[in-house]
Design a protein around this motif. Structure first.
Motif, mmCIF file in Angstrom:
data_model
loop_
_atom_site.group_PDB
_atom_site.id
_atom_site.type_symbol
_atom_site.label_atom_id
_atom_site.label_comp_id
_atom_site.label_asym_id
_atom_site.label_seq_id
_atom_site.Cartn_x
_atom_site.Cartn_y
_atom_site.Cartn_z
ATOM 1 N N TRP A 21 35.496 -26.759 -50.124
ATOM 2 C CA TRP A 21 36.131 -27.874 -49.429
ATOM 3 C C TRP A 21 36.834 -27.401 -48.166
ATOM 4 C CZ3 TRP A 21 41.394 -28.196 -48.439
ATOM 5 C CH2 TRP A 21 41.814 -29.389 -47.851
ATOM 6 N N ALA A 22 37.427 -26.229 -48.223
ATOM 7 C CA ALA A 22 38.255 -25.755 -47.120
ATOM 8 C C ALA A 22 37.430 -25.268 -45.930
ATOM 9 C CB ALA A 22 39.174 -24.637 -47.597
ATOM 10 N N ALA A 23 36.211 -24.816 -46.147
ATOM 11 C CA ALA A 23 35.419 -24.261 -45.048
ATOM 12 C C ALA A 23 35.167 -25.281 -43.934
ATOM 13 C CB ALA A 23 34.112 -23.692 -45.585
ATOM 14 N N PRO A 24 34.733 -26.515 -44.231
ATOM 15 C CA PRO A 24 34.553 -27.469 -43.125
ATOM 16 C C PRO A 24 35.858 -27.866 -42.456
ATOM 17 C CG PRO A 24 33.482 -28.265 -45.128
ATOM 18 C CD PRO A 24 34.237 -27.050 -45.475
ATOM 19 N N VAL A 25 36.932 -27.933 -43.216
ATOM 20 C CA VAL A 25 38.226 -28.298 -42.650
ATOM 21 C C VAL A 25 38.709 -27.195 -41.705
ATOM 22 C CG1 VAL A 25 40.633 -28.793 -43.184
ATOM 23 C CG2 VAL A 25 38.821 -29.754 -44.600
ATOM 24 N N LEU A 26 38.565 -25.951 -42.108
ATOM 25 C CA LEU A 26 38.965 -24.838 -41.243
ATOM 26 C C LEU A 26 38.069 -24.753 -40.005
ATOM 27 C CD1 LEU A 26 39.802 -22.118 -43.901
ATOM 28 C CD2 LEU A 26 41.379 -23.497 -42.548
ATOM 29 N N ALA A 27 36.787 -25.076 -40.150
ATOM 30 C CA ALA A 27 35.893 -25.092 -38.994
ATOM 31 C C ALA A 27 36.323 -26.175 -38.007
ATOM 32 C CB ALA A 27 34.456 -25.310 -39.436
ATOM 33 N N LEU A 28 36.781 -27.313 -38.519
ATOM 34 C CA LEU A 28 37.273 -28.373 -37.643
ATOM 35 C C LEU A 28 38.530 -27.928 -36.899
ATOM 36 C CD1 LEU A 28 37.119 -31.299 -36.632
ATOM 37 C CD2 LEU A 28 38.487 -31.945 -38.619
ATOM 38 N N PHE A 29 39.444 -27.239 -37.590
ATOM 39 C CA PHE A 29 40.639 -26.724 -36.930
ATOM 40 C C PHE A 29 40.267 -25.732 -35.830
ATOM 41 C CE2 PHE A 29 43.177 -28.007 -40.734
ATOM 42 C CZ PHE A 29 44.070 -28.804 -40.046
ATOM 43 N N ASP A 30 39.274 -24.872 -36.081
ATOM 44 C CA ASP A 30 38.830 -23.933 -35.047
ATOM 45 C C ASP A 30 38.245 -24.673 -33.852
ATOM 46 O OD1 ASP A 30 39.643 -21.722 -36.449
ATOM 47 O OD2 ASP A 30 37.674 -21.364 -37.374
ATOM 48 N N HIS A 31 37.480 -25.726 -34.119
ATOM 49 C CA HIS A 31 36.889 -26.526 -33.039
ATOM 50 C C HIS A 31 37.971 -27.190 -32.196
ATOM 51 C CE1 HIS A 31 34.126 -29.153 -30.941
ATOM 52 N NE2 HIS A 31 34.795 -30.205 -31.369
ATOM 53 N N VAL A 32 38.969 -27.754 -32.854
ATOM 54 C CA VAL A 32 40.068 -28.423 -32.144
ATOM 55 C C VAL A 32 40.860 -27.414 -31.325
ATOM 56 C CG1 VAL A 32 42.245 -29.648 -32.475
ATOM 57 C CG2 VAL A 32 40.230 -30.331 -33.761
ATOM 58 N N ALA A 33 41.151 -26.260 -31.906
ATOM 59 C CA ALA A 33 41.922 -25.243 -31.188
ATOM 60 C C ALA A 33 41.162 -24.744 -29.957
ATOM 61 C CB ALA A 33 42.246 -24.078 -32.114
#
Length: 92
Positions: A21-33
């Protein structure tokens, strides 16, 4: 069989599920950053990074910034008071 092994297995399964579950959420945070670091803005509805425009960078925040700054200045001037003079009493 050791009594702690089923608990260990349950903990490992829970970690694997949470990592999935956390992998797509962390990928989204990286994209936003990365988007914000490059100076762009993020469109949350379409999850797209919009590059900065030259005209918008000339004014900080555009008309919203300047109208808010003007309203704050008007409020400061309207509520400004002169401090009352303090009476000095003679010591007796």
């Amino acid at each position: 069989m050791n009594k702690g092994i089923p608990y260990l297995m349950a903990a490992l399964v829970a970690l694997m599920l949470s990592a999935g579950w956390a992998a797509p959420v962390l990928a989204l945070f990286d994209h936003v950053a990365a988007c914000l670091d490059s100076g762009g803005t993020l469109d949350l509805l379409h999850l797209r990074c919009a590059p900065p425009t030259a005209a918008r960078d000339l004014l900080p925040g555009g008309w919203v910034f300047w109208s808010t700054a003007g309203a704050v200045l008007v409020a400061m001037v309207a509520t400004r008071r002169r401090s009352p003079r303090r009476r000095r009493f003679a010591a007796r």
